[in-house]
Design a protein around this motif. Sequence first.
Motif, mmCIF file in Angstrom:
data_model
loop_
_atom_site.group_PDB
_atom_site.id
_atom_site.type_symbol
_atom_site.label_atom_id
_atom_site.label_comp_id
_atom_site.label_asym_id
_atom_site.label_seq_id
_atom_site.Cartn_x
_atom_site.Cartn_y
_atom_site.Cartn_z
ATOM 1 N N ALA A 1 0.657 -1.123 -0.003
ATOM 2 C CA ALA A 1 -0.053 0.235 -0.043
ATOM 3 C C ALA A 1 0.861 1.224 0.162
ATOM 4 C CB ALA A 1 -0.952 -0.110 1.160
ATOM 5 N N GLU A 2 1.997 1.339 0.671
ATOM 6 C CA GLU A 2 2.686 2.308 0.866
ATOM 7 C C GLU A 2 3.492 2.605 -0.405
ATOM 8 O OE1 GLU A 2 2.777 4.819 3.306
ATOM 9 O OE2 GLU A 2 0.974 3.827 3.788
ATOM 10 N N ILE A 3 3.868 1.639 -1.220
ATOM 11 C CA ILE A 3 4.914 1.691 -2.295
ATOM 12 C C ILE A 3 3.829 2.227 -3.389
ATOM 13 C CG2 ILE A 3 5.692 0.217 -4.172
ATOM 14 C CD1 ILE A 3 6.759 -1.634 -1.915
ATOM 15 N N VAL A 4 2.532 1.766 -3.455
ATOM 16 C CA VAL A 4 1.378 2.473 -4.413
ATOM 17 C C VAL A 4 1.450 3.866 -3.946
ATOM 18 C CG1 VAL A 4 -0.941 2.111 -5.297
ATOM 19 C CG2 VAL A 4 0.683 0.146 -4.869
ATOM 20 N N ARG A 5 1.120 4.086 -2.914
ATOM 21 C CA ARG A 5 0.694 5.422 -2.463
ATOM 22 C C ARG A 5 1.861 6.485 -2.677
ATOM 23 N NH1 ARG A 5 2.355 8.781 1.270
ATOM 24 N NH2 ARG A 5 3.513 7.402 2.744
ATOM 25 N N VAL A 6 3.197 5.987 -2.539
ATOM 26 C CA VAL A 6 4.398 6.736 -2.581
ATOM 27 C C VAL A 6 4.396 7.130 -4.257
ATOM 28 C CG1 VAL A 6 6.640 7.172 -2.750
ATOM 29 C CG2 VAL A 6 5.500 6.596 -0.619
ATOM 30 N N ALA A 7 4.099 5.958 -5.116
ATOM 31 C CA ALA A 7 4.146 6.109 -6.439
ATOM 32 C C ALA A 7 3.304 7.182 -6.955
ATOM 33 C CB ALA A 7 4.018 4.763 -7.202
ATOM 34 N N GLY A 8 1.999 7.184 -6.465
ATOM 35 C CA GLY A 8 1.046 8.058 -6.842
ATOM 36 C C GLY A 8 1.354 9.419 -6.304
ATOM 37 N N GLU A 9 1.799 9.762 -5.244
ATOM 38 C CA GLU A 9 2.069 10.835 -4.714
ATOM 39 C C GLU A 9 3.267 11.702 -5.483
ATOM 40 O OE1 GLU A 9 2.774 10.866 -0.687
ATOM 41 O OE2 GLU A 9 0.780 10.405 0.009
ATOM 42 N N ARG A 10 4.232 10.775 -5.908
ATOM 43 C CA ARG A 10 5.521 11.450 -6.181
ATOM 44 C C ARG A 10 5.526 11.349 -7.984
ATOM 45 N NH1 ARG A 10 10.123 12.272 -3.355
ATOM 46 N NH2 ARG A 10 9.728 12.005 -1.301
ATOM 47 N N GLU A 11 3.930 10.975 -8.448
ATOM 48 C CA GLU A 11 3.932 10.752 -9.902
ATOM 49 C C GLU A 11 4.886 10.105 -10.845
ATOM 50 O OE1 GLU A 11 3.474 14.948 -10.978
ATOM 51 O OE2 GLU A 11 1.260 14.813 -10.201
ATOM 52 N N VAL A 12 5.298 8.851 -10.104
ATOM 53 C CA VAL A 12 6.368 8.099 -10.598
ATOM 54 C C VAL A 12 5.719 7.409 -11.935
ATOM 55 C CG1 VAL A 12 7.395 5.599 -10.172
ATOM 56 C CG2 VAL A 12 7.238 7.463 -8.450
ATOM 57 N N ASP A 13 6.794 7.261 -12.822
ATOM 58 C CA ASP A 13 6.297 6.738 -14.399
ATOM 59 C C ASP A 13 6.834 4.956 -14.311
ATOM 60 O OD1 ASP A 13 6.040 9.262 -15.518
ATOM 61 O OD2 ASP A 13 8.028 9.656 -14.844
ATOM 62 N N LEU A 14 7.594 4.560 -13.263
ATOM 63 C CA LEU A 14 7.935 3.143 -13.321
ATOM 64 C C LEU A 14 8.418 2.688 -12.153
ATOM 65 C CD1 LEU A 14 8.302 0.641 -15.146
ATOM 66 C CD2 LEU A 14 10.605 1.476 -15.462
#
Length: 167
Positions: A110-123
């Motif tokens: 959940a945290e990995i997905v949340r951080v990816a979304g918040e940081r607008e990660v591309d991959l």
Amino acid sequence: MPDTPEKSRAAAVQLRKLLLPTDFSGCANYALPYAAAIARATGATIICVHVVEPIVPVVGYSGLADPMPIADISDQLEDSAERELPELADCDEFNGLEVEEVIVHGDPAAEIVRVAGEREVDLIVVSSHGRTGLGRIIFGSTAEAVVRHASCPVLVVKPPSQEEEPN
């Protein structure tokens, strides 16, 4: 062959930010060179994230020593992450790359997905396995949950077969 909308979309893909989750295990480190190579080729920033999982108290009496207070264990896990994450970010593989360090608390997937979304990660670049034993099973399911719930593409790196434990 003329440009089709699919080709135009594929050409427009840009990788500016990569997320590299780690539990600091040897298996988790197999994703590191992939993230470094992609970041080098695209000029992307690597965001290394470590999730400090909540400690669940054990119920019952073991008859052994008094249990260590949960707050002390949590502090030790946080301190360990604060020592190990900068070492990972300063590794030779990342030499010359822009690397950010993030420590978060909670459920790893959940945290990995949340951080990816918040940081607008591309991959997201993640190992398919982390720690050995039960932790390995848990991290494997973490990678699976990240693949299912992430809003961006996920590259799952499988450790070499000699590193795999026999079933």
